[in-house]
Motif scaffolding. Sequence first.
Motif, PDB file in Angstrom:
ATOM      1  N   THR A 388      48.901  41.821  45.586  1.00 48.70           N
ATOM      2  CA  THR A 388      48.467  41.435  46.925  1.00 48.70           C
ATOM      3  C   THR A 388      48.340  39.926  47.037  1.00 48.70           C
ATOM      4  O   THR A 388      48.764  39.319  48.035  1.00 48.70           O
ATOM      5  CB  THR A 388      47.132  42.105  47.272  1.00 48.70           C
ATOM      6  OG1 THR A 388      47.221  43.506  47.044  1.00 48.70           O
ATOM      7  CG2 THR A 388      46.769  41.862  48.727  1.00 48.70           C
ATOM      8  N   ALA A 389      47.737  39.303  46.015  1.00 45.12           N
ATOM      9  CA  ALA A 389      47.601  37.854  46.029  1.00 45.12           C
ATOM     10  C   ALA A 389      48.966  37.174  46.003  1.00 45.12           C
ATOM     11  O   ALA A 389      49.183  36.179  46.709  1.00 45.12           O
ATOM     12  CB  ALA A 389      46.759  37.405  44.833  1.00 45.12           C
ATOM     13  N   ALA A 390      49.899  37.698  45.203  1.00 46.76           N
ATOM     14  CA  ALA A 390      51.231  37.102  45.143  1.00 46.76           C
ATOM     15  C   ALA A 390      51.951  37.222  46.487  1.00 46.76           C
ATOM     16  O   ALA A 390      52.611  36.278  46.930  1.00 46.76           O
ATOM     17  CB  ALA A 390      52.048  37.765  44.035  1.00 46.76           C
ATOM     18  N   GLY A 391      51.839  38.390  47.129  1.00 48.90           N
ATOM     19  CA  GLY A 391      52.464  38.545  48.439  1.00 48.90           C
ATOM     20  C   GLY A 391      51.878  37.615  49.474  1.00 48.90           C
ATOM     21  O   GLY A 391      52.610  36.990  50.263  1.00 48.90           O
ATOM     22  N   ALA A 469      39.528  55.177  48.900  1.00 48.05           N
ATOM     23  CA  ALA A 469      40.203  54.266  49.826  1.00 48.05           C
ATOM     24  C   ALA A 469      39.557  52.887  49.806  1.00 48.05           C
ATOM     25  O   ALA A 469      40.244  51.856  49.896  1.00 48.05           O
ATOM     26  CB  ALA A 469      40.179  54.842  51.241  1.00 48.05           C
ATOM     27  N   ALA A 470      38.231  52.855  49.664  1.00 42.03           N
ATOM     28  CA  ALA A 470      37.540  51.567  49.624  1.00 42.03           C
ATOM     29  C   ALA A 470      37.921  50.774  48.385  1.00 42.03           C
ATOM     30  O   ALA A 470      37.943  49.540  48.414  1.00 42.03           O
ATOM     31  CB  ALA A 470      36.028  51.780  49.668  1.00 42.03           C
ATOM     32  N   GLU A 471      38.216  51.451  47.264  1.00 38.47           N
ATOM     33  CA  GLU A 471      38.654  50.741  46.059  1.00 38.47           C
ATOM     34  C   GLU A 471      39.910  49.924  46.345  1.00 38.47           C
ATOM     35  O   GLU A 471      39.994  48.733  46.009  1.00 38.47           O
ATOM     36  CB  GLU A 471      38.927  51.739  44.937  1.00 38.47           C
ATOM     37  CG  GLU A 471      37.707  52.389  44.325  1.00 38.47           C
ATOM     38  CD  GLU A 471      38.092  53.338  43.210  1.00 38.47           C
ATOM     39  OE1 GLU A 471      39.149  53.112  42.584  1.00 38.47           O
ATOM     40  OE2 GLU A 471      37.353  54.304  42.962  1.00 38.47           O
ATOM     41  N   VAL A 472      40.892  50.574  46.939  1.00 35.64           N
ATOM     42  CA  VAL A 472      42.148  49.877  47.233  1.00 35.64           C
ATOM     43  C   VAL A 472      41.935  48.779  48.264  1.00 35.64           C
ATOM     44  O   VAL A 472      42.435  47.646  48.104  1.00 35.64           O
ATOM     45  CB  VAL A 472      43.209  50.888  47.721  1.00 35.64           C
ATOM     46  CG1 VAL A 472      44.482  50.164  48.152  1.00 35.64           C
ATOM     47  CG2 VAL A 472      43.518  51.890  46.628  1.00 35.64           C
ATOM     48  N   GLN A 473      41.191  49.084  49.322  1.00 36.49           N
ATOM     49  CA  GLN A 473      41.000  48.092  50.374  1.00 36.49           C
ATOM     50  C   GLN A 473      40.209  46.886  49.879  1.00 36.49           C
ATOM     51  O   GLN A 473      40.554  45.741  50.210  1.00 36.49           O
ATOM     52  CB  GLN A 473      40.290  48.751  51.560  1.00 36.49           C
ATOM     53  CG  GLN A 473      41.161  49.758  52.297  1.00 36.49           C
ATOM     54  CD  GLN A 473      40.391  50.502  53.373  1.00 36.49           C
ATOM     55  OE1 GLN A 473      39.192  50.745  53.242  1.00 36.49           O
ATOM     56  NE2 GLN A 473      41.070  50.881  54.437  1.00 36.49           N
ATOM     57  N   ALA A 474      39.152  47.126  49.073  1.00 36.77           N
ATOM     58  CA  ALA A 474      38.370  46.003  48.567  1.00 36.77           C
ATOM     59  C   ALA A 474      39.195  45.131  47.627  1.00 36.77           C
ATOM     60  O   ALA A 474      39.166  43.894  47.719  1.00 36.77           O
ATOM     61  CB  ALA A 474      37.124  46.536  47.851  1.00 36.77           C
ATOM     62  N   THR A 475      39.944  45.771  46.734  1.00 38.50           N
ATOM     63  CA  THR A 475      40.759  44.989  45.796  1.00 38.50           C
ATOM     64  C   THR A 475      41.845  44.212  46.537  1.00 38.50           C
ATOM     65  O   THR A 475      42.094  43.034  46.238  1.00 38.50           O
ATOM     66  CB  THR A 475      41.401  45.921  44.759  1.00 38.50           C
ATOM     67  OG1 THR A 475      40.398  46.753  44.180  1.00 38.50           O
ATOM     68  CG2 THR A 475      42.068  45.120  43.665  1.00 38.50           C
ATOM     69  N   ALA A 476      42.494  44.857  47.487  1.00 36.71           N
ATOM     70  CA  ALA A 476      43.535  44.167  48.248  1.00 36.71           C
ATOM     71  C   ALA A 476      42.957  43.038  49.089  1.00 36.71           C
ATOM     72  O   ALA A 476      43.589  41.978  49.237  1.00 36.71           O
ATOM     73  CB  ALA A 476      44.279  45.162  49.131  1.00 36.71           C
ATOM     74  N   ALA A 477      41.758  43.233  49.642  1.00 39.16           N
ATOM     75  CA  ALA A 477      41.135  42.176  50.442  1.00 39.16           C
ATOM     76  C   ALA A 477      40.829  40.952  49.573  1.00 39.16           C
ATOM     77  O   ALA A 477      41.103  39.808  49.960  1.00 39.16           O
ATOM     78  CB  ALA A 477      39.860  42.698  51.099  1.00 39.16           C
ATOM     79  N   VAL A 478      40.271  41.190  48.393  1.00 34.17           N
ATOM     80  CA  VAL A 478      40.012  40.076  47.474  1.00 34.17           C
ATOM     81  C   VAL A 478      41.321  39.402  47.077  1.00 34.17           C
ATOM     82  O   VAL A 478      41.415  38.167  47.010  1.00 34.17           O
ATOM     83  CB  VAL A 478      39.250  40.580  46.232  1.00 34.17           C
ATOM     84  CG1 VAL A 478      39.104  39.461  45.208  1.00 34.17           C
ATOM     85  CG2 VAL A 478      37.878  41.106  46.626  1.00 34.17           C
ATOM     86  N   GLY A 479      42.350  40.213  46.809  1.00 33.50           N
ATOM     87  CA  GLY A 479      43.645  39.642  46.453  1.00 33.50           C
ATOM     88  C   GLY A 479      44.250  38.812  47.565  1.00 33.50           C
ATOM     89  O   GLY A 479      44.818  37.742  47.320  1.00 33.50           O
ATOM     90  N   GLY A 539      49.175  39.738  58.727  1.00 36.98           N
ATOM     91  CA  GLY A 539      48.842  40.939  59.492  1.00 36.98           C
ATOM     92  C   GLY A 539      49.656  42.143  59.045  1.00 36.98           C
ATOM     93  O   GLY A 539      49.130  43.260  58.948  1.00 36.98           O
ATOM     94  N   ALA A 540      50.937  41.923  58.752  1.00 39.98           N
ATOM     95  CA  ALA A 540      51.767  43.025  58.252  1.00 39.98           C
ATOM     96  C   ALA A 540      51.264  43.514  56.904  1.00 39.98           C
ATOM     97  O   ALA A 540      51.239  44.725  56.631  1.00 39.98           O
ATOM     98  CB  ALA A 540      53.221  42.555  58.139  1.00 39.98           C
ATOM     99  N   LEU A 541      50.837  42.585  56.041  1.00 41.93           N
ATOM    100  CA  LEU A 541      50.278  42.983  54.746  1.00 41.93           C
ATOM    101  C   LEU A 541      49.006  43.797  54.936  1.00 41.93           C
ATOM    102  O   LEU A 541      48.800  44.826  54.268  1.00 41.93           O
ATOM    103  CB  LEU A 541      49.997  41.738  53.908  1.00 41.93           C
ATOM    104  CG  LEU A 541      49.369  41.961  52.530  1.00 41.93           C
ATOM    105  CD1 LEU A 541      50.298  42.783  51.636  1.00 41.93           C
ATOM    106  CD2 LEU A 541      49.039  40.622  51.865  1.00 41.93           C
ATOM    107  N   VAL A 545      48.376  47.760  53.790  1.00 36.99           N
ATOM    108  CA  VAL A 545      47.301  48.184  52.885  1.00 36.99           C
ATOM    109  C   VAL A 545      46.432  49.242  53.540  1.00 36.99           C
ATOM    110  O   VAL A 545      46.047  50.239  52.905  1.00 36.99           O
ATOM    111  CB  VAL A 545      46.465  46.963  52.457  1.00 36.99           C
ATOM    112  CG1 VAL A 545      45.207  47.409  51.709  1.00 36.99           C
ATOM    113  CG2 VAL A 545      47.287  46.036  51.583  1.00 36.99           C
ATOM    114  N   VAL A 546      46.098  49.060  54.804  1.00 32.81           N
ATOM    115  CA  VAL A 546      45.288  50.055  55.517  1.00 32.81           C
ATOM    116  C   VAL A 546      46.014  51.390  55.598  1.00 32.81           C
ATOM    117  O   VAL A 546      45.408  52.459  55.415  1.00 32.81           O
ATOM    118  CB  VAL A 546      44.920  49.532  56.926  1.00 32.81           C
ATOM    119  CG1 VAL A 546      44.269  50.631  57.764  1.00 32.81           C
ATOM    120  CG2 VAL A 546      43.983  48.335  56.811  1.00 32.81           C
TER     121      VAL A 546
END
Length: 570
Positions: A388-391, A469-479, A539-541, A545-546
């Motif tokens: 996520t961070a790389a993207g 779902a919160a695991e993925v969203q939280a990690t992606a948000a931090v990334g 926004g697309a990213l 993720v959502v």
Amino acid sequence: MRVSRLFAARLRSQAALLLGIATMIAVMTAVLLGAGGWLGATTEAELRALLIGDTAARSLQVQTRIPEGSAAQAGHVSAAEAFFVERFGDDAIVSLALTADVPVRVRWTITVAETGLDADRVHRLDRGFTGLERAIADARIAPRGVALEGALDTTIAMAAAELAALGALAALPFLLAGCMGWLALWQLARLLAGARAQERALLRARGLAGTQSAVLGLGEALLLATVGIGVGGTVAMLALGALRGADGMRATATAWPAVLAGAVLVVATLTVGSSRRPDTVTETASRAGRTAALGVPILLVLAAVLLLWQLHLHGAAPESAPAPLRAVGLLTPFLALAAGIALGAAFLPPLAALAARGAARNLGLPPVYIARQLARRAAASTLVLAVTAAGAAAAVLAAAYVGSWEARSSARIVANLIPVWWVSAAMGLALALLAIAAVVIEQLRARRAEVGLLRALGVTPGVQARMRAAEVQATAAVGAVLGVLVGVAVAVLVIPELVRVAVPGDSASPGPARGAVPETVTPGIATVFDVPALALALGALLIGVVALAAAQRRAVRAQASVALPDGGAR
């Protein structure tokens, strides 16, 4: 069972996943090869429009007083011909004409040869034109003085400066997209290894040797790489042939070394990733792994600091510089990005563990459970954060490069890199979402027992679905936040130095003095971001993720609902 029949049966057992991997390889090959071929063909077309033609800017006339006497005149012409051949070789066309003036002058008209016009030829011509007037005087072929007319030397110098900038920047978007593709391919290979866990155990129980298993894996990887790269390369060549004609197809064909290197990397990634033991596909990080997770970012940070120092000290090297010095301009932003992302990913598990201990005192099950799972499953959580961070960082760099070059409208050749940056950023975002989807699917398979255990403890399917779902969203948000911060920092530190190798000034400013190399350090260059395009990419990213989290939520709810006596979900 014969190896050929076993190979065919293995292909049929995971046909959908293998088809998806081959499709991803084909799409990546078509996009990267097509973008590279388009950039090469467009750059060649720009050079032809800039250097080929019958105008003063596309030719240079060298006039000298011809000596008296036929023998002296013949010697003068022969010496001049030898001088120009040594100076330009086959890169320029030098024609002779005598003027009707009195006394008679000899006029040498220099134009650029139309065939094989590329960056190497422009740089050779630039070296030939640099100091031409002084070189003519030193060669003693103009004892009575020399007069120069035309602006081909200035045009060549400006084109060489733009090509130097293009050479310093062009490989970066392809390198970023290629790394994103490698991460996605590695995760798909891990997913394939997990899906074949029972099959691998059954084959070993029936006596399949390790060498035979390795041969099967290598053959499968070769088949996927051949089909994917072959289809993608064919599509890219046909598309460029339709868009750019023979020039596009020729530019695509010249990229065969990069295609060969990519094929070797794809085969190695699929072979190693898909051959991992079932018990290591989803394991947590070991002590050695945690030590390496901290050591690698530190080394990357030190390397990035060293390259940043060299870049600010020497600037981005032109194409005529040695290869190690030219690599500084390419590796500096890439290593800086990798260092920032790796450093953030290394601190995610300990920070999650610290948050879990703090949440356990005052908060309920969901935040504690989410933080503990992020810390416990370090491999999966850091991968989601990293991709996520790389993207996000790729999108930020694309917006920075595009905005910075659009602010300098005179850079015509380097402006061809703008669509390549956006194509690379779009593919990077798509590959990041693909890697996250592979992690989600792998976790759905690996954590079935956990779902049943939580259900037995009274955790409802709805709560489980929301926590996962919160695991993925939280990690992606931090990334995403990490990627934006790292991308902005790298853009501000690196882009002003890389852009300084561009055209010396705006189109309205006077050109360099005749015979002088254009100034490569232009003051006042700042990083400019294309904010609307960056917001669209991020926004697309976020939407992707959502959507993945919502799909995971439905899948976890369905898994947990099986344990309920009435088959319902709460």
